[in-house]
Design an enzyme around this catalytic site. Structure first.
Site, short mmCIF file in Angstrom:
data_model
loop_
_atom_site.label_atom_id
_atom_site.label_comp_id
_atom_site.label_asym_id
_atom_site.label_seq_id
_atom_site.Cartn_x
_atom_site.Cartn_y
_atom_site.Cartn_z
N HIS A 236 64.87 57.43 52.63
CA HIS A 236 64.46 57.14 54.01
C HIS A 236 64.81 58.38 54.83
O HIS A 236 65.97 58.80 54.89
CB HIS A 236 65.18 55.90 54.54
CG HIS A 236 64.74 54.64 53.86
ND1 HIS A 236 65.62 53.63 53.53
CD2 HIS A 236 63.51 54.23 53.44
CE1 HIS A 236 64.95 52.65 52.95
NE2 HIS A 236 63.67 53.00 52.88
N GLU A 239 67.87 58.61 57.15
CA GLU A 239 69.20 58.32 56.59
C GLU A 239 69.66 59.60 55.89
O GLU A 239 69.35 59.84 54.73
CB GLU A 239 69.12 57.13 55.65
CG GLU A 239 68.70 55.85 56.38
CD GLU A 239 68.40 54.67 55.45
OE1 GLU A 239 68.75 54.77 54.25
OE2 GLU A 239 67.82 53.68 55.93
N HIS A 368 71.87 55.90 50.72
CA HIS A 368 71.23 55.43 51.95
C HIS A 368 72.22 55.48 53.12
O HIS A 368 73.35 55.94 52.98
CB HIS A 368 70.74 53.99 51.77
CG HIS A 368 69.60 53.84 50.80
ND1 HIS A 368 68.36 53.36 51.15
CD2 HIS A 368 69.53 54.10 49.46
CE1 HIS A 368 67.58 53.33 50.10
NE2 HIS A 368 68.26 53.78 49.05
N GLU A 460 75.20 52.58 50.39
CA GLU A 460 75.06 52.72 51.84
C GLU A 460 76.30 53.47 52.34
O GLU A 460 77.42 52.99 52.20
CB GLU A 460 74.95 51.35 52.51
CG GLU A 460 73.76 50.52 52.07
CD GLU A 460 72.47 50.93 52.74
OE1 GLU A 460 72.54 51.69 53.73
OE2 GLU A 460 71.39 50.51 52.28
#
Length: 633
Positions: A236, A239, A368, A460
Site C-alpha cells: 500500500h 504505508e 504494512h 502491521e
C-alpha cells in the site's frame, strides 16, 4: 520503350534511395518544437518533419494509427512495458532533432525491449508494431544513436555522496524518494558485491522498476538446500514504514557482514534473502506528495490503476474451502482460475506472481502500517458472510510460531499498556488470525500459502501510516531484532533431497506430513524445505511412478538449523502409468503446473472464426486507416 510516368519515376527514385524500405534521411533538417501530448515526457524538446514514417505535419502524426496505438498501449497491455514502449515509439514518430540534424534511437535498446515485451503482445494476440522494427528505424552507436529510455533512469545512476565525515556503514534514517531508494540499494549491493546484487522483478504501471536487493553467499543463484526468504514493503503506497525498514535492513546486513558480525554472517551464508522495499512505488509518489503528517488514510494506498494490490491476487481461499470438504483431493498448490485473467490484474501483482514461480520461496513477510500486530492466514473467512471469524490453515501451529517470532521480540508489541497503539491485541499476544481480525479476499498471504510452498505473515508496523522522519530511527530499533528473528525461522523444520535410486533429483515430488493437510513440493533440483512446529511428525515423500517412503522425525523446541531428511524413491513395479492416490490437484487431475508456465497467456486466447481481437474496437473509428498491421492473421 516509353519512359515511365513521373509519379512512378518518383516512387522508383525513393525506393532506390532507401534499401530495405528504410526511409532516407536528409542530413540537414529543420528542428521545430515538439508539441505531441503523448510524447511530452521524452528527454528532448525538438523534432523534425517529415518523420521516419513520412508524416509531414504534427496533425498527420496525431491522426495516425501509430500515434493512437501509443496513446492506448499501456491500457491494452495492462501497464506492462509502460512507459518503455511509448518512449521508444515516440523516438520514431517524433524523431530527436539537434543542431539541424536528426538522431535515431539505438537498435540494441529496441532489441532488448522487444525480447522483454513480445510475450505481452502474444498474450493479447497482437502483432509487434511494424514501426518498432529494430532493423528499419533504429541505428547503431557508430552512427551516433541515443537511448530513448534514458529518462527512466532519470538520475538513478548518479551517485549521491554521504554527508562528509560519515563512514560507509552510516545509515541515514530518512524517507527515501524512488530515485534515492534505488541509489541506496545499488550502492549497498556494490559495497557487498560478493554477497549481494540488485535486480528488477518487473515494472509498476507508471514504469518504475520493482527493485529487489538480494543477499546470499552466491548472489543470483539458488543453492541446493539453501532456503529462500522474501520481505515485501509498501504494497500500500501510503504505508511507508515497511519500505524504509527494508532499505535500512539492506544497509545493516551489508555493513554487519563486512564487520564480521557472526550472527549476520551465519544468516547470509545459509539463507538467500530477497528484499523488495516498494511493491507500489507509484502509490508512494502520491502519498509522498502530501508528506508525513498530512497524508490521509487512503491517499496513495492503491497503485496507478486505482487497484488495491492486496486485494488483487487470485482468490484461492474460496476454492480451498470447497476442496477441503472433499475427501482425497489435494487442497494445496491450487491453480489460478481462468476467470481471474478476465479481470483487471495489476502489473505489480503479475510481477510478484512471476517472481514466486521463478524462486522456491519458503518464508515471507509483508510489511504494512495502520496498526501494531502480526496477522497470519487465512485472511478470508471460511463463511464469507462473517466479517470476523477464526479461519485457520492446516499449519495453524506453525503460523502462530512465525507470528510470535516477530511479536515476542518487538518491544512495543510486548508493552503491557492497553492504551498504546495495538493495545486491543495485547491479550492475544499481539498476533491474530487474519480473518478473525477482518475478512477480505484477494490477499497476498493467502495466495502464497495456497499456490506455492511459501508461508507468509503480515506485519502491521504502527498506527501512523506515514510517520514523521524523526520517528524512523525508533521504528527501526523496534523492528531490527524482530526482522532478524523472523528470517532465522526459515531454518525451523526439515529440509533435504528427494532422489531416485540412481541419485537423480525428483522435481515436484510431494512431501506430506500426517495430520497436516497441506503438502509442499520439491524444487527443480529435488530439494525441499518443510517448516514444522516442535514435536514428532510422520513425513511421507511420494511422486508419480514411485513407491512412497515414510519417515518419522522429531522437531526439538529450539533449533538453529533445519534437520536433514533425504528420501530415495524406488520405481513402482506395476509400470509408469500407475499413479498414487490423491495425486490430483484441485480435483482436476494432473500434476503441478511447471514453474515457468506463464499464466498471462491464458488471459486472452486468440479469436476464432475470423473475428477481430477484443482490442480492435479501439481503432474502429479510423476507417481505412485501421492498423491491420497489428493483426496476426
Amino acid at each position: 520503350m516509353r519512359p515511365p510516368p513521373p509519379l512512378l519515376l518518383t516512387m522508383l527514385v525513393l525506393a532506390a534511395a532507401r534499401p530495405g524500405c528504410e526511409p532516407a534521411w536528409d542530413p540537414e533538417a529543420t528542428c521545430v518544437d515538439l508539441q505531441l501530448q503523448t510524447c511530452s515526457d521524452v528527454t528532448y524538446n525538438r523534432t523534425a518533419f517529415p518523420t521516419l514514417l513520412q508524416h509531414r505535419t504534427r496533425a498527420a502524426v496525431e491522426s495516425s494509427s501509430e500515434y493512437i496505438l501509443l496513446s492506448v498501449l499501456h491500457h491494452l497491455l495492462e501497464g506492462q512495458c509502460n512507459p518503455d514502449l511509448r518512449l521508444l515509439g515516440c523516438a520514431v514518430l517524433a524523431p530527436r532533432c539537434e543542431g539541424g540534424r536528426v538522431r535515431r534511437p539505438c537498435r540494441h535498446v529496441c532489441g532488448a525491449l522487444r525480447e522483454a515485451c513480445q510475450p505481452a503482445f502474444d498474450a493479447i494476440d497482437m502483432a509487434w508494431p511494424y514501426f518498432l522494427d529494430c532493423g528499419r528505424y533504429f541505428s547503431g552507436p557508430e552512427e551516433g544513436c541515443y537511448d530513448p529510455l534514458e529518462k527512466l533512469r532519470g538520475g538513478l545512476d548518479v551517485e549521491e555522496a554521504l554527508p562528509s565525515g560519515y563512514p560507509p556503514t552510516f545509515i541515514q534514517f530518512t524517507h527515501h524518494s524512488y530515485a534515492q531508494m534505488v541509489r541506496v540499494l545499488r550502492r549497498t549491493a556494490a559495497r557487498c558485491a560478493h554477497i549481494s546484487k540488485t535486480y528488477s522483478i518487473g515494472r509498476s504501471f507508471d514504469g518504475r522498476d520493482l527493485l529487489v536487493i538480494e543477499f546470499s553467499s552466491r548472489p543470483g543463484q539458488h543453492e541446493l538446500m539453501e532456503p529462500e526468504v522474501k520481505l515485501i514493503g509498501n504494497i500500500h503506497g501510503n504505508e511507508v514504514a515497511g519500505r524504509e525498514m527494508l532499505i535500512y535492513l539492506a544497509q545493516y546486513l551489508c555493513s554487519e557482514y563486512l564487520l564480521g558480525n557472526p550472527r549476520i554472517q551465519r544468516l547470509l551464508n545459509t539463507t538467500r534473502i530477497h528484499l523488495l522495499p516498494s511493491m507500489n512505488p507509484d502509490g508512494y509518489e502520491v502519498a509522498a506528495a502530501e508528506g508525513a503528517g498530512y497524508n490521509g488514510w487512503t491517499s496513495g494506498r492503491q497503485n496507478a490503476q486505482n487497484l488495491d494490490l492486496n486485494r488483487n491476487f487470485p482468490d484461492l481461499t474460496s476454492e480451498y474451502y470447497r476442496l477441503a470438504s472433499v475427501r482425497g483431493v489435494r487442497s494445496d498448490h491450487i491453480a489460478i482460475p481462468q476467470h481471474y485473467w478476465w479481470g483487471k490484474v495489476a502489473p505489480e501483482t503479475k510481477a510478484v506472481m512471476k517472481w514466486m514461480r521463478a524462486i522456491p520461496f519458503v518464508l515471507s513477510a509483508s510489511l504494512h502500517g495502520g496498526d501494531l500486530v502480526v496477522s497470519y492466514p487465512f485472511d478470508f473467512s471460511k463463511h464469507p458472510q462473517e466479517e470476523k471469524m477464526f479461519s485457520p490453515t492446516p499449519d495453524e501451529k506453525m503460523f502462530k510460531l512465525l507470528a510470535r517470532a516477530y511479536a515476542d521480540v518487538h518491544p512495543m508489541m510486548m508493552d503491557r499498556s492497553e492504551n498504546r497503539c495495538g493495545g486491543n491485541f495485547l491479550k492475544r499476544g499481539s498476533i491474530i488470525n487474519g480473518a478473525d481480525w477482518y475478512s477480505f479476499t484477494g490477499g497476498m498471504s493467502d495466495f502464497n500459502y495456497l499456490h506455492s510452498n511459501c508461508f507468509e505473515i503480515t506485519v502491521e508496523l504502527g498506527c501512523v501510516k506515514f510517520p514523521p522522519e524523526e520517528a524512523l530511527y525508533t521504528i527501526w530499533q523496534h523492528n531490527k531484532e524482530p526482522l532478524l528473528n523472523f528470517m532465522e525461522m526459515v531454518h525451523r523444520g526439515i529440509k533435504g533431497m528427494v532422489m531416485d535410486k540412481f541419485g537423480k533429483p525428483v522435481k515436484n515430488a510431494r512431501i506430506l506430513v500426517k495430520g497436516i493437510r497441506h503438502d509442499i513440493t520439491t524444487a527443480p533440483d529435488g530439494d525441499y524445505w518443510r517448516l514444522l512446529p516442535p514435536g514428532a511428525h510422520i513425513v511421507i515423500a511420494q511422486a508419480p511412478g514411485y513407491s512412497k517412503v515414510i519417515k518419522k522425525v522429531i522437531i526439538p523446541s529450539r533449533m538453529k538449523r533445519a534437520g536433514r531428511v533425504d528420501f530415495i524413491l524406488q520405481p513402482l513395479r506395476t509400470g509408469p502409468h500407475k499413479f498414487l492416490p490423491g495425486s490430483r490437484r484441485g480435483g482436476l487431475g494432473g500434476e503441478p503446473q511447471e514453474p515457468d508456465q506463464e499464466p498471462l497467456g491464458a488471459r486472452r486466447q486468440p479469436t476464432t472464426g475470423g473475428s477481430k481481437p477484443w482490442w480492435w474496437s479501439y481503432f474502429t473509428s479510423l476507417g481505412q486507416h485501421q492498423p491491420r498491421w497489428l493483426l496476426k492473421y
